[in-house]
Design a protein around this motif. Structure first.
Motif, short mmCIF file in Angstrom:
data_model
loop_
_atom_site.label_atom_id
_atom_site.label_comp_id
_atom_site.label_asym_id
_atom_site.label_seq_id
_atom_site.Cartn_x
_atom_site.Cartn_y
_atom_site.Cartn_z
N GLY A 43 0.83 -1.20 0.00
CA GLY A 43 0.00 0.00 0.00
C GLY A 43 0.86 1.25 0.00
O GLY A 43 0.57 2.22 -0.71
N PHE A 44 1.94 1.23 0.76
CA PHE A 44 2.88 2.35 0.78
C PHE A 44 3.54 2.52 -0.59
O PHE A 44 3.68 3.64 -1.09
CB PHE A 44 3.93 2.12 1.87
CG PHE A 44 4.95 3.21 1.97
CD1 PHE A 44 4.64 4.41 2.58
CD2 PHE A 44 6.22 3.04 1.46
CE1 PHE A 44 5.58 5.42 2.68
CE2 PHE A 44 7.17 4.04 1.56
CZ PHE A 44 6.85 5.23 2.17
N LEU A 45 3.92 1.44 -1.20
CA LEU A 45 4.51 1.48 -2.53
C LEU A 45 3.52 2.05 -3.55
O LEU A 45 3.88 2.89 -4.38
CB LEU A 45 4.93 0.06 -2.96
CG LEU A 45 5.60 -0.10 -4.30
CD1 LEU A 45 6.94 0.61 -4.32
CD2 LEU A 45 5.80 -1.58 -4.60
N GLY A 46 2.28 1.61 -3.46
CA GLY A 46 1.24 2.11 -4.35
C GLY A 46 1.00 3.61 -4.17
O GLY A 46 0.70 4.32 -5.12
N ALA A 47 1.14 4.08 -2.93
CA ALA A 47 0.96 5.51 -2.68
C ALA A 47 1.97 6.33 -3.48
O ALA A 47 1.67 7.45 -3.90
CB ALA A 47 1.10 5.81 -1.20
N GLY A 48 3.14 5.76 -3.71
CA GLY A 48 4.15 6.45 -4.52
C GLY A 48 3.75 6.58 -5.97
O GLY A 48 4.28 7.43 -6.69
N ALA A 79 -3.62 0.48 -7.61
CA ALA A 79 -4.48 -0.67 -7.36
C ALA A 79 -3.94 -1.92 -8.07
O ALA A 79 -4.01 -3.03 -7.53
CB ALA A 79 -5.91 -0.38 -7.81
N SER A 80 -3.39 -1.74 -9.27
CA SER A 80 -2.86 -2.90 -9.98
C SER A 80 -1.59 -3.42 -9.31
O SER A 80 -1.32 -4.63 -9.32
CB SER A 80 -2.61 -2.58 -11.47
OG SER A 80 -1.54 -1.69 -11.63
N LEU A 81 -0.81 -2.54 -8.68
CA LEU A 81 0.35 -3.00 -7.90
C LEU A 81 -0.11 -3.79 -6.68
O LEU A 81 0.47 -4.82 -6.34
CB LEU A 81 1.20 -1.80 -7.44
CG LEU A 81 2.06 -1.15 -8.50
CD1 LEU A 81 2.64 0.16 -7.99
CD2 LEU A 81 3.17 -2.09 -8.94
N TRP A 82 -1.15 -3.31 -6.04
CA TRP A 82 -1.71 -3.99 -4.88
C TRP A 82 -2.24 -5.36 -5.29
O TRP A 82 -1.99 -6.36 -4.62
CB TRP A 82 -2.80 -3.10 -4.29
CG TRP A 82 -3.30 -3.48 -2.93
CD1 TRP A 82 -2.58 -3.53 -1.79
CD2 TRP A 82 -4.62 -3.84 -2.60
NE1 TRP A 82 -3.38 -3.89 -0.75
CE2 TRP A 82 -4.65 -4.09 -1.22
CE3 TRP A 82 -5.80 -3.96 -3.34
CZ2 TRP A 82 -5.80 -4.48 -0.56
CZ3 TRP A 82 -6.95 -4.34 -2.65
CH2 TRP A 82 -6.94 -4.59 -1.28
N LEU A 83 -2.94 -5.40 -6.41
CA LEU A 83 -3.45 -6.67 -6.93
C LEU A 83 -2.30 -7.60 -7.32
O LEU A 83 -2.37 -8.81 -7.08
CB LEU A 83 -4.36 -6.44 -8.13
CG LEU A 83 -4.91 -7.74 -8.71
CD1 LEU A 83 -6.22 -8.11 -8.03
CD2 LEU A 83 -5.08 -7.65 -10.20
N SER A 84 -1.26 -7.04 -7.88
CA SER A 84 -0.09 -7.83 -8.26
C SER A 84 0.51 -8.53 -7.03
O SER A 84 0.93 -9.68 -7.10
CB SER A 84 0.95 -6.93 -8.93
OG SER A 84 2.01 -7.67 -9.45
N ALA A 85 0.52 -7.83 -5.91
CA ALA A 85 0.99 -8.45 -4.67
C ALA A 85 0.06 -9.58 -4.25
O ALA A 85 0.51 -10.65 -3.83
CB ALA A 85 1.08 -7.40 -3.56
N GLY A 86 -1.24 -9.36 -4.38
CA GLY A 86 -2.21 -10.41 -4.05
C GLY A 86 -2.04 -11.64 -4.93
O GLY A 86 -2.12 -12.78 -4.47
N VAL A 87 -1.77 -11.40 -6.20
CA VAL A 87 -1.52 -12.51 -7.14
C VAL A 87 -0.26 -13.26 -6.73
O VAL A 87 -0.22 -14.49 -6.75
CB VAL A 87 -1.42 -11.96 -8.59
CG1 VAL A 87 -0.85 -13.00 -9.54
CG2 VAL A 87 -2.79 -11.50 -9.06
#
Length: 162
Positions: A94-99, A117-125
Motif C-alpha cells: 500500500g505504501f509502494l502504491g501511494a508512490g 491498485a494494480s500494484l496492490w493486486l499484483s501483490a495479491g496474485v
C-alpha cells in the motif's frame, strides 16, 4: 581430527539445505515463476496504457509477495505468524502504491490510482501463487485484465459521445 575444509563444506551445505530435493526446487520455481509471469502480464497492460509502473515493477511486486509467503511456508510458520506476514506485506505494498499516485493541484486531478491498485493486486496474485493457489492467481489476473480493458472501452466511448 577432521579437515577444516570438511567442516566448512558441511556448514555451507547445511546453509543451502532449504531446497533439499528436486521436488522442493520445482515447487519454489513454479510458484515464483508463476508470480513473475502473472505480474508481468499486469505490468505489460500498464505499460501499454503508458503508465509509470510497468512490467518490471509489477513483476518485482508479485515475485516479492510470493517470496514473502514461500519462505514462511518452508520455515513452518503457524497460521498466526503467516497472518502477520501478510498484514505487513499488504501495508508495505500500500505504501509502494501511494508512490504511484500523483495529485495535480493545478488541475485538481488525481492520477495513478488504477496503477496503485494494480500494484496492490499484483501483490495479491503473488501471495496466491506463493501459497500454491495457482488457479486463483490466474483467474485473478484474468478478471483484472477484463476490468482494465472494459474500463478503457467505456472511457473511450464517453469521449466519443461528447
Amino acid at each position: 581430527m577432521t579437515n577444516w575444509w570438511q567442516v566448512v563444506w558441511g556448514t555451507a551445505r547445511a546453509e543451502f539445505s532449504d531446497l533439499g530435493s528436486a521436488a522442493d526446487v520445482t515447487q519454489v520455481l513454479m510458484r515464483l515463476g508463476l508470480a513473475l509471469i502473472l505480474g508481468g502480464i499486469l505490468g505489460f497492460e500498464r505499460e501499454m496504457s503508458r503508465r509509470d509502473a510497468g512490467m518490471r515493477t509489477h513483476m518485482m511486486v508479485s515475485v516479492g509477495a510470493a517470496l514473502f509467503v514461500v519462505v514462511p511456508l518452508q520455515a513452518g510458520f503457524s497460521q498466526d505468524n503467516m497472518s502477520r506476514v501478510l498484514q505487513g506485506l499488504v501495508s508495505g505494498v500500500g505504501f509502494l502504491g501511494a508512490g504511484a499516485i500523483i495529485k495535480l493541484s493545478a488541475e485538481r486531478e488525481v492520477r495513478g490510482l488504477t496503477t496503485a491498485a494494480s500494484l496492490w493486486l499484483s501483490a495479491g496474485v503473488g501471495v496466491a501463487a506463493g501459497l500454491g493457489r495457482e488457479a486463483t492467481a490466474i483467474l485473478s489476473v484474468a478478471i483484472a485484465l477484463a476490468i482494465l480493458s472494459s474500463a478503457r472501452l467505456f472511457k473511450s466511448r464517453e469521449g466519443e459521445e461528447k
